[in-house]
Design a protein around this motif. Structure first.
Motif, PDB file in Angstrom:
ATOM      1  N   PHE A 407     102.037  22.668  11.764  1.00 57.89           N
ATOM      2  CA  PHE A 407     102.617  22.994  13.048  1.00 57.89           C
ATOM      3  C   PHE A 407     101.558  23.366  14.063  1.00 57.89           C
ATOM      4  CE2 PHE A 407     104.562  26.197  15.708  1.00 57.89           C
ATOM      5  CZ  PHE A 407     105.501  25.395  16.499  1.00 57.89           C
ATOM      6  N   ALA A 408     100.771  24.165  13.591  1.00 57.55           N
ATOM      7  CA  ALA A 408      99.498  24.326  14.617  1.00 57.55           C
ATOM      8  C   ALA A 408      98.813  23.285  15.030  1.00 57.55           C
ATOM      9  CB  ALA A 408      98.372  25.281  13.794  1.00 57.55           C
ATOM     10  N   THR A 409      98.526  22.308  14.280  1.00 53.79           N
ATOM     11  CA  THR A 409      97.784  21.179  14.692  1.00 53.79           C
ATOM     12  C   THR A 409      98.635  20.162  15.419  1.00 53.79           C
ATOM     13  OG1 THR A 409      98.053  20.042  12.628  1.00 53.79           O
ATOM     14  CG2 THR A 409      96.227  21.295  12.758  1.00 53.79           C
ATOM     15  N   GLN A 410      99.856  20.251  15.362  1.00 50.58           N
ATOM     16  CA  GLN A 410     100.941  19.380  16.120  1.00 50.58           C
ATOM     17  C   GLN A 410     100.684  19.996  17.411  1.00 50.58           C
ATOM     18  OE1 GLN A 410     104.414  19.680  13.916  1.00 50.58           O
ATOM     19  NE2 GLN A 410     103.979  18.219  12.494  1.00 50.58           N
ATOM     20  N   LEU A 411     100.857  21.165  17.731  1.00 51.02           N
ATOM     21  CA  LEU A 411     100.762  21.914  19.090  1.00 51.02           C
ATOM     22  C   LEU A 411      99.486  21.345  19.679  1.00 51.02           C
ATOM     23  CD1 LEU A 411     101.891  25.395  18.333  1.00 51.02           C
ATOM     24  CD2 LEU A 411     103.046  23.707  19.525  1.00 51.02           C
ATOM     25  N   ALA A 412      98.180  21.473  18.856  1.00 51.26           N
ATOM     26  CA  ALA A 412      96.841  21.133  19.317  1.00 51.26           C
ATOM     27  C   ALA A 412      96.791  19.678  19.831  1.00 51.26           C
ATOM     28  CB  ALA A 412      95.868  21.447  18.363  1.00 51.26           C
ATOM     29  N   ALA A 413      97.356  18.774  18.908  1.00 46.43           N
ATOM     30  CA  ALA A 413      97.461  17.438  19.284  1.00 46.43           C
ATOM     31  C   ALA A 413      98.363  17.137  20.498  1.00 46.43           C
ATOM     32  CB  ALA A 413      97.990  16.554  17.977  1.00 46.43           C
ATOM     33  N   MET A 414      99.385  17.481  20.524  1.00 50.26           N
ATOM     34  CA  MET A 414     100.499  17.259  21.579  1.00 50.26           C
ATOM     35  C   MET A 414      99.782  17.923  22.965  1.00 50.26           C
ATOM     36  SD  MET A 414     102.508  15.587  20.565  1.00 50.26           S
ATOM     37  CE  MET A 414     103.858  15.537  22.396  1.00 50.26           C
ATOM     38  N   TYR A 415      99.008  19.187  22.884  1.00 54.52           N
ATOM     39  CA  TYR A 415      98.240  19.336  24.097  1.00 54.52           C
ATOM     40  C   TYR A 415      97.010  18.325  24.628  1.00 54.52           C
ATOM     41  CZ  TYR A 415     100.068  24.325  23.748  1.00 54.52           C
ATOM     42  OH  TYR A 415     100.861  25.423  23.565  1.00 54.52           O
ATOM     43  N   LEU A 416      96.611  17.785  23.490  1.00 56.14           N
ATOM     44  CA  LEU A 416      95.644  16.695  23.771  1.00 56.14           C
ATOM     45  C   LEU A 416      96.298  15.434  24.439  1.00 56.14           C
ATOM     46  CD1 LEU A 416      93.169  16.691  20.833  1.00 56.14           C
ATOM     47  CD2 LEU A 416      92.884  17.863  22.961  1.00 56.14           C
ATOM     48  N   VAL A 417      97.404  15.124  23.795  1.00 53.19           N
ATOM     49  CA  VAL A 417      98.294  13.992  24.420  1.00 53.19           C
ATOM     50  C   VAL A 417      98.307  14.277  25.823  1.00 53.19           C
ATOM     51  CG1 VAL A 417     100.354  12.809  24.287  1.00 53.19           C
ATOM     52  CG2 VAL A 417      98.990  13.278  22.278  1.00 53.19           C
ATOM     53  N   ALA A 418      99.197  15.519  26.216  1.00 50.54           N
ATOM     54  CA  ALA A 418      99.336  15.907  27.571  1.00 50.54           C
ATOM     55  C   ALA A 418      98.337  15.796  28.462  1.00 50.54           C
ATOM     56  CB  ALA A 418      99.969  17.298  27.470  1.00 50.54           C
ATOM     57  N   LEU A 419      97.256  16.242  27.926  1.00 51.21           N
ATOM     58  CA  LEU A 419      96.099  16.225  28.790  1.00 51.21           C
ATOM     59  C   LEU A 419      95.344  14.869  29.337  1.00 51.21           C
ATOM     60  CD1 LEU A 419      94.151  19.318  27.626  1.00 51.21           C
ATOM     61  CD2 LEU A 419      95.078  19.199  29.784  1.00 51.21           C
ATOM     62  N   TYR A 420      95.526  14.262  28.174  1.00 56.06           N
ATOM     63  CA  TYR A 420      94.910  12.792  28.295  1.00 56.06           C
ATOM     64  C   TYR A 420      96.003  11.966  29.334  1.00 56.06           C
ATOM     65  CZ  TYR A 420      93.339   8.197  26.876  1.00 56.06           C
ATOM     66  OH  TYR A 420      92.541   7.089  26.678  1.00 56.06           O
ATOM     67  N   LEU A 421      97.318  12.196  29.206  1.00 56.73           N
ATOM     68  CA  LEU A 421      98.050  11.491  30.112  1.00 56.73           C
ATOM     69  C   LEU A 421      97.828  11.894  31.648  1.00 56.73           C
ATOM     70  CD1 LEU A 421     101.472  11.827  28.024  1.00 56.73           C
ATOM     71  CD2 LEU A 421     100.401   9.636  28.977  1.00 56.73           C
ATOM     72  N   ALA A 422      97.479  13.411  31.577  1.00 56.36           N
ATOM     73  CA  ALA A 422      97.314  13.813  32.853  1.00 56.36           C
ATOM     74  C   ALA A 422      96.085  13.237  33.466  1.00 56.36           C
ATOM     75  CB  ALA A 422      97.420  15.291  32.942  1.00 56.36           C
ATOM     76  N   GLN A 423      94.900  12.974  32.569  1.00 55.91           N
ATOM     77  CA  GLN A 423      93.537  12.469  32.983  1.00 55.91           C
ATOM     78  C   GLN A 423      93.835  11.170  33.704  1.00 55.91           C
ATOM     79  OE1 GLN A 423      90.114  13.362  30.303  1.00 55.91           O
ATOM     80  NE2 GLN A 423      90.046  11.102  29.838  1.00 55.91           N
ATOM     81  N   VAL A 424      94.384  10.291  32.658  1.00 56.52           N
ATOM     82  CA  VAL A 424      94.549   8.922  32.959  1.00 56.52           C
ATOM     83  C   VAL A 424      95.404   8.720  34.122  1.00 56.52           C
ATOM     84  CG1 VAL A 424      95.775   6.759  31.912  1.00 56.52           C
ATOM     85  CG2 VAL A 424      94.307   8.157  30.426  1.00 56.52           C
ATOM     86  N   ARG A 425      96.437   9.341  34.426  1.00 49.82           N
ATOM     87  CA  ARG A 425      97.207   9.247  35.507  1.00 49.82           C
ATOM     88  C   ARG A 425      96.784  10.090  36.849  1.00 49.82           C
ATOM     89  NH1 ARG A 425     102.289   7.602  33.812  1.00 49.82           N
ATOM     90  NH2 ARG A 425     103.583   8.302  35.391  1.00 49.82           N
ATOM     91  N   GLY A 426      96.010  10.627  36.637  1.00 46.59           N
ATOM     92  CA  GLY A 426      95.276  11.212  37.881  1.00 46.59           C
ATOM     93  C   GLY A 426      96.005  12.476  38.330  1.00 46.59           C
TER      94      GLY A 426
END
Ligand code: F6R
Length: 611
Positions: A407-426
């Motif tokens: 669960f802890a790593t799912q949270l960490a991975a989902m934060y990365l996904v969210a940040l990546y989407l934000a980075q790519v989409r500006g």
């Protein structure tokens, strides 16, 4: 949701099968059984209950002598968990033994046809019809593997199975549809099993079978074919974790060990996925930046604890990317005709990568042409293999049925996904992304600190261990954590617990509160801190014992709470990563104080491979 293991080699099969079953018990533990080709005959021993009951029945490791065999640990679907329904199941002659994980959906029709043909059934299980179908095909003169292939063609539903035949010593035939089956390649010995863990002290190399593939294991060879017997190229796999990762390592329970592995698991999940400037590097996703820019809506699908990590992710993705996010329990998603198209990103979260409902949701989404990204802990499992993109969490094997480090790593991975989407989409500036990444990198140290405070949590747990109703409250990202806290307590301590959005309590559940009802409030600092404080007062005024999870330095909360479990201050969206520790410890200590079995709670299984 059963575990299966088969062995064909030159050593005594029984101890190898029992060891394999021990490692597969997380898949189910209602009953267990083995069949070994001993002195030219198929000998079966099976017992209701955990593996110890089978071991007691066997008496010693040499109770059955033979170098090929199959073993099973069961989570009951058809038929109660009795000795008679335990696997392996035999044909009429007792020459064919079958173990099975899954559900044969047309078993009733098959059973009627087989009984009309004179076959006699000894159990209530769907599995037994496979043994009789193989018997019938052998009687027509087919060879063993061909007879299994012919039987499989008549099955509807899902299966991972292994078959032993008296006439073919040293051969185990395995097959799968929709449920996991792997085969291990050893030296002078080969294996089939639900999971590599079953034979990891013999080999780390093998193949992952695809649907409707059949593997024939002998001491010398692993031959994989389709249902027509034509050879197919199998998906080769090398396991990159060690067996020691699946041992208790001095801890009293796997759950405790796995909670303590969280700082490392989070660190490993973050590692190598950012550059020194804090930019996300997720090329491994296999999804281009253009594709991610085209996304106009996100769906998150998952079950249980994984669903709770998805709920947290919804807050992060919407806040950082301004994309609308819907989150859905996977078992509901595909039966309600959700609106999906090519620009929808469906994110599936699953530690096992085998959960039937999540797999069904992924398949449904892909049929609707949506793009599917999976966050998963199990390399090569069905869900990541069937997705367009995958981000693996790096928690290592989790043995305790209740999910903690995954669960802890799912949270960490989902934060990365969210940040990546934000980075790519500006939608976030580079320095904003970098600043959140830096905060994420601080989290493992903070988790460590929370774990060191275990004794304080234990004292509170011991005080309330006999309270039969618990409430967990939170707002914003504290709400999914309340759900997760309640789920953990339910599953391992068998106490009734409910998670609620704190303000919703007034709309009904507040009626449950009596003098001394423990109410756990997830209360880190946030823009809803003051509102949460009001909600705390509402329940405290009605006699609740408030157990607040609050930050170091928060003086205000102590005036309203009966107990305060402290966590280090953390950015609001990331706070779930630290608040989860006292929640996990609370359920653990309550369950220990109540004498519950912790790692294998009743009625549960780690991998839920049935709908
Ligand atoms: C709870 C728990 C389950 C799983 C759920 C989904 O502690 O472990 O609720 O989270 O069964 O499993 P995965 O993540 O394998 O899809």
């Amino acid at each position: 949701m059963c575990g299966i293991v088969g062995y064909a080699g030159n050593q005594q099969a029984l101890p190898i099968l029992l060891e394999g079953l021990r490692r597969l018990e997380y898949r189910g533990y209602d009953s267990a059984g083995v069949a070994v080709l001993d002195g030219g005959e198929v000998q079966v021993v099976r017992r209701a209950g955990k593996l110890e009951a089978l071991e007691q029945a066997l008496g010693s490791d040499t109770a059955l002598n033979g170098v090929s065999g199959i073993g099973h640990t069961r989570w009951a679907t058809h038929g109660q968990p009795t000795d008679r329904n335990a696997h392996p199941h035999l044909d009429c002659s007792g020459r064919v033994a079958v173990i099975h994980n899954g559900i044969i959906e047309n078993f009733y029709t098959l059973r009627q046809q087989l009984e009309a043909d004179g076959h006699r059934f000894a159990s209530q299980t769907d599995t037994e019809c496979v043994a009789h179908l193989v018997e019938g095909a052998l009687a027509e003169g087919l060879g063993f593997a061909d007879a299994v292939r012919k039987a499989l063609k008549r099955l509807e539903g899902s299966f991972a199975l292994a078959v032993l035949h008296q006439g073919d010593p040293g051969v185990v035939v395995g097959a799968k549809r929709d449920l996991p089956l792997v085969a291990g390649r050893g030296e002078g010995e080969n294996f089939v099993a639900s999971d590599f863990a079953a034979f990891l002290d013999h080999t780390k190399d093998g193949v992952i079978l695809e649907d409707d593939q059949v593997v024939v294991a002998t001491p010398e060879r692993l031959d994989v074919t389709d249902l027509d017997g034509d050879p197919v190229e199998a998906y080769e796999h090398h396991v990159d974790w060690d067996l020691s990762a699946a041992e208790k390592g001095g801890y009293e329970h796997f759950m405790l060990k796995e909670m303590h592995e969280q700082p490392l698991a989070i660190k490993q999940t973050l590692e190598g996925r950012t550059d020194p400037q804090g930019r996300l590097l997720l090329d491994e996703l296999r999804m281009s930046e253009d594709e991610l820019r085209e996304v106009d809506k996100v769906f998150v699908v998952a079950c249980g604890t994984a669903y709770h990590s998805g709920l947290v992710a919804k807050y992060a993705i919407e806040h950082w990317t301004r994309l609308p996010v819907e989150i859905e329990i996977a078992s509901e998603f595909r039966y309600r005709d959700p609106v999906l198209d090519r620009n929808t990103l469906v994110i599936a979260i699953s530690q096992s990568g085998e959960t039937a409902d999540t797999l069904g949701a992924v398949r449904y989404a892909r049929r609707q042409r949506a793009r599917v990204l999976t966050v998963c802990n199990t390399v090569g499992a069905s869900i990541p293999r069937e997705s367009d993109a995958v981000l693996y969490t790096r928690a290592g094997p989790e043995v305790c049925v209740a999910a903690t480090k995954t669960f802890a790593t799912q949270l960490a991975a989902m934060y990365l996904v969210a940040l990546y989407l934000a980075q790519v989409r500006g939608t976030m500036f580079t320095d904003e992304v970098a600043s959140v990444v830096r905060e994420l990198e601080q989290v493992p140290g903070k988790v460590e600190l929370c774990l060191e405070r275990s004794d304080q949590v234990r004292k509170v747990a011991e005080q309330y261990k006999d309270a039969h109703d618990w409430l967990f409250l939170g707002r914003h990202v504290g709400y999914p954590m309340a759900l997760e806290g309640a789920l953990k307590l339910k599953e391992i301590s068998y106490l009734h617990a409910e998670g609620y959005p704190a303000a919703e309590l007034k709309h009904g559940p507040i009626a449950l509160i009596e003098d001394g009802t423990p109410v756990v409030v997830v209360h880190p600092s946030s823009h809803v801190y003051a509102k949460m404080l009001t909600n705390i007062q509402e329940v405290a005024a009605r006699g609740a014992a408030i157990i607040a999870i609050a930050e170091d330095g928060d003086r205000e909360v102590a005036a309203h709470a009966t107990h305060v479990l402290r966590v280090p201050p953390t950015a609001q969206l990331l706070a779930p990563l630290v608040c989860l520790i006292p929640l996990q410890l609370l359920s653990y200590h309550v369950a220990v104080a109540r004498g519950c079995p912790i790692d294998k709670p009743r009625n549960l299984a780690k991998s839920v491979t049935v709908e």
